[in-house]
Write a protein that holds these residues in place. Structure first.
Motif, PDB file in Angstrom:
ATOM      1  N   ALA A 142       0.848  -1.190   0.000  1.00  0.00           N
ATOM      2  CA  ALA A 142       0.000   0.000   0.000  1.00  0.00           C
ATOM      3  C   ALA A 142       0.880   1.235   0.000  1.00  0.00           C
ATOM      4  CB  ALA A 142      -0.922   0.007   1.221  1.00  0.00           C
ATOM      5  N   GLU A 143       0.348   2.325  -0.524  1.00  0.00           N
ATOM      6  CA  GLU A 143       1.054   3.595  -0.459  1.00  0.00           C
ATOM      7  C   GLU A 143       1.277   3.949   1.007  1.00  0.00           C
ATOM      8  OE1 GLU A 143       0.491   8.248  -1.927  1.00  0.00           O
ATOM      9  OE2 GLU A 143      -1.052   6.740  -2.349  1.00  0.00           O
ATOM     10  N   THR A 144       2.479   4.430   1.331  1.00  0.00           N
ATOM     11  CA  THR A 144       2.852   4.654   2.733  1.00  0.00           C
ATOM     12  C   THR A 144       3.484   6.024   2.891  1.00  0.00           C
ATOM     13  OG1 THR A 144       3.222   2.281   2.988  1.00  0.00           O
ATOM     14  CG2 THR A 144       4.145   3.715   4.681  1.00  0.00           C
ATOM     15  N   LEU A 145       3.109   6.718   3.962  1.00  0.00           N
ATOM     16  CA  LEU A 145       3.590   8.060   4.241  1.00  0.00           C
ATOM     17  C   LEU A 145       4.207   8.079   5.637  1.00  0.00           C
ATOM     18  CD1 LEU A 145       3.485  10.865   2.814  1.00  0.00           C
ATOM     19  CD2 LEU A 145       1.365  11.299   4.072  1.00  0.00           C
ATOM     20  N   LEU A 146       5.474   8.413   5.725  1.00  0.00           N
ATOM     21  CA  LEU A 146       6.156   8.538   7.008  1.00  0.00           C
ATOM     22  C   LEU A 146       6.253  10.014   7.364  1.00  0.00           C
ATOM     23  CD1 LEU A 146       7.727   7.372   9.405  1.00  0.00           C
ATOM     24  CD2 LEU A 146       9.800   7.484   8.008  1.00  0.00           C
ATOM     25  N   CYS A 147       5.583  10.394   8.455  1.00  0.00           N
ATOM     26  CA  CYS A 147       5.524  11.798   8.862  1.00  0.00           C
ATOM     27  C   CYS A 147       6.467  12.044  10.031  1.00  0.00           C
ATOM     28  CB  CYS A 147       4.101  12.171   9.265  1.00  0.00           C
ATOM     29  SG  CYS A 147       2.863  11.824   7.997  1.00  0.00           S
ATOM     30  N   CYS A 148       7.307  13.063   9.903  1.00  0.00           N
ATOM     31  CA  CYS A 148       8.276  13.368  10.956  1.00  0.00           C
ATOM     32  C   CYS A 148       8.431  14.869  11.084  1.00  0.00           C
ATOM     33  CB  CYS A 148       9.624  12.716  10.650  1.00  0.00           C
ATOM     34  SG  CYS A 148      10.438  13.400   9.202  1.00  0.00           S
ATOM     35  N   ASP A 149       9.144  15.283  12.131  1.00  0.00           N
ATOM     36  CA  ASP A 149       9.485  16.687  12.312  1.00  0.00           C
ATOM     37  C   ASP A 149      10.260  17.142  11.075  1.00  0.00           C
ATOM     38  OD1 ASP A 149      10.540  19.148  13.019  1.00  0.00           O
ATOM     39  OD2 ASP A 149      11.298  18.476  14.971  1.00  0.00           O
ATOM     40  N   ARG A 150       9.773  18.194  10.427  1.00  0.00           N
ATOM     41  CA  ARG A 150      10.405  18.617   9.177  1.00  0.00           C
ATOM     42  C   ARG A 150      11.844  19.077   9.377  1.00  0.00           C
ATOM     43  NH1 ARG A 150       6.650  23.954   7.969  1.00  0.00           N
ATOM     44  NH2 ARG A 150       7.299  25.230   9.742  1.00  0.00           N
ATOM     45  N   ALA A 151      12.213  19.417  10.619  1.00  0.00           N
ATOM     46  CA  ALA A 151      13.595  19.796  10.895  1.00  0.00           C
ATOM     47  C   ALA A 151      14.538  18.603  10.789  1.00  0.00           C
ATOM     48  CB  ALA A 151      13.704  20.422  12.290  1.00  0.00           C
ATOM     49  N   ARG A 152      14.011  17.388  10.796  1.00  0.00           N
ATOM     50  CA  ARG A 152      14.833  16.183  10.715  1.00  0.00           C
ATOM     51  C   ARG A 152      14.965  15.642   9.291  1.00  0.00           C
ATOM     52  NH1 ARG A 152      15.802  13.735  15.795  1.00  0.00           N
ATOM     53  NH2 ARG A 152      14.788  14.885  17.503  1.00  0.00           N
ATOM     54  N   LEU A 153      14.447  16.386   8.314  1.00  0.00           N
ATOM     55  CA  LEU A 153      14.566  15.972   6.919  1.00  0.00           C
ATOM     56  C   LEU A 153      15.713  16.704   6.242  1.00  0.00           C
ATOM     57  CD1 LEU A 153      10.880  15.889   5.582  1.00  0.00           C
ATOM     58  CD2 LEU A 153      12.367  13.954   6.072  1.00  0.00           C
ATOM     59  N   ARG A 154      16.499  15.956   5.477  1.00  0.00           N
ATOM     60  CA  ARG A 154      17.504  16.605   4.639  1.00  0.00           C
ATOM     61  C   ARG A 154      16.810  17.249   3.435  1.00  0.00           C
ATOM     62  NH1 ARG A 154      19.744  11.490   5.383  1.00  0.00           N
ATOM     63  NH2 ARG A 154      19.296  11.011   3.193  1.00  0.00           N
ATOM     64  N   PRO A 155      17.388  18.302   2.871  1.00  0.00           N
ATOM     65  CA  PRO A 155      16.720  19.005   1.764  1.00  0.00           C
ATOM     66  C   PRO A 155      16.357  18.102   0.586  1.00  0.00           C
ATOM     67  CG  PRO A 155      18.541  20.301   2.602  1.00  0.00           C
ATOM     68  CD  PRO A 155      18.625  18.974   3.291  1.00  0.00           C
ATOM     69  N   ASP A 156      17.183  17.100   0.315  1.00  0.00           N
ATOM     70  CA  ASP A 156      16.950  16.243  -0.852  1.00  0.00           C
ATOM     71  C   ASP A 156      16.322  14.893  -0.484  1.00  0.00           C
ATOM     72  OD1 ASP A 156      19.132  15.348   0.542  1.00  0.00           O
ATOM     73  OD2 ASP A 156      20.289  14.786  -1.245  1.00  0.00           O
TER      74      ASP A 156
END
Length: 281
Positions: A142-156
């Motif tokens: 199934a399509e899956t979405l992992l949601c996290c604090d956006r500060a923990r994402l690298r730009p790419d």
């Protein structure tokens, strides 16, 4: 469509759609089950418009625990309630769980026990604690979405295993749930089923974002373990949340279905149409 709402002439159907006459009971249903199935599921078969509808479910022992201290929750409730969870998945656009549920149970969150498409799987992991080996990141079911604090994402950074990454503003040691729902609404998600765990359900309830809360109580005594709902304690019982409720029998379990759109505090409400215990298979 879920197993309880098949259209066509199948003899094992529970409710059958007949053009010109609407929904009628199939051979698999006893007469007393018809009203319960309509009450619990039929409104979910209609498209939902407006703000995102959020329905949460917890399964717990009769002494109030959703798992042992080690996190073992397989299975607090019985087969009938497990099938109910799969029906709710099939009737929702998305199924949502927190990181603790994924870490402890490694769930698949699919509709394999009923007819119906798998919903979008939404996983809340604010601090990026989950490892990539979990099934939801690898099975491609199934399509899956992992949601996290956006500060923990690298730009790419866009993917984690086979899941899409979504950065959400942080709030109160977690995620900004209102911002999350607005983002999901922009993606066309109109109904979300929250399947756990206790922390996740409690945060949505405390924020006033649930339209319904389902609590399945099993005839099981754990003694001590992991609690379900955790909310700020009121000073007096008159300040406690006392929403209208309907009861449904599911095997040996009892499902309490709370309507939070008209939630009240204070004295017990009068008996309503949902007070009768009716068995749902």
């Amino acid at each position: 469509m879920v197993s309880s709402f098949r259209s066509g002439p199948r003899a094992d159907a529970e409710l059958v759609w007949q053009p010109g006459s609407g929904w009628v009971a199939g051979a698999a249903l006893h007469a007393e089950q018809v009203g319960a199935l309509f009450d619990l599921y039929l409104h979910l078969c209609r498209p939902h418009h407006g703000p995102v509808e959020v329905i949460a479910h917890l399964g717990q022992s009769i002494d109030g625990w959703i798992a042992t201290l080690s996190g073992d929750a397989h299975f607090v409730t019985g087969e009938a309630n497990i099938r109910h969870l799969h029906r709710m998945r099939a009737l929702s656009d998305a199924v949502l769980v927190g990181a603790e549920t994924v870490a402890a149970d490694d769930p698949r969150l699919t509709t394999r026990l009923v007819a119906g498409s798998n919903p979008l799987r939404i996983l809340l992991d604010p601090r990026r604690r989950l490892a990539v080996h979990h099934l939801v990141f690898q099975d491609g079911e199934a399509e899956t979405l992992l949601c996290c604090d956006r500060a923990r994402l690298r730009p790419d950074e866009q993917r984690f295993g086979q899941a899409e990454l979504l950065g959400v503003p942080a709030a109160d040691a977690g995620l900004d749930l209102k911002a999350l729902l607005l983002t999901l609404a922009d993606r066309g998600i109109r109904r979300i089923f929250i399947e756990g765990g206790g922390t996740t359900v409690s945060r949505f309830l405390a924020a006033g974002l649930l339209s319904r809360l389902q609590v399945a109580v099993a005839p099981l005594v754990i003694g001590t373990g992991r609690p379900g709902l955790r909310l700020p304690a009121p000073e007096r019982l008159a300040e406690a949340l006392r929403p209208p409720v309907r009861l449904f029998r599911m095997g040996e379990d009892v499902l309490y279905d709370f309507d939070l759109t008209t939630a009240q505090t204070g004295q017990p409400a009068g008996a309503g149409s949902g007070d009768m215990l009716v068995r749902i298979r």
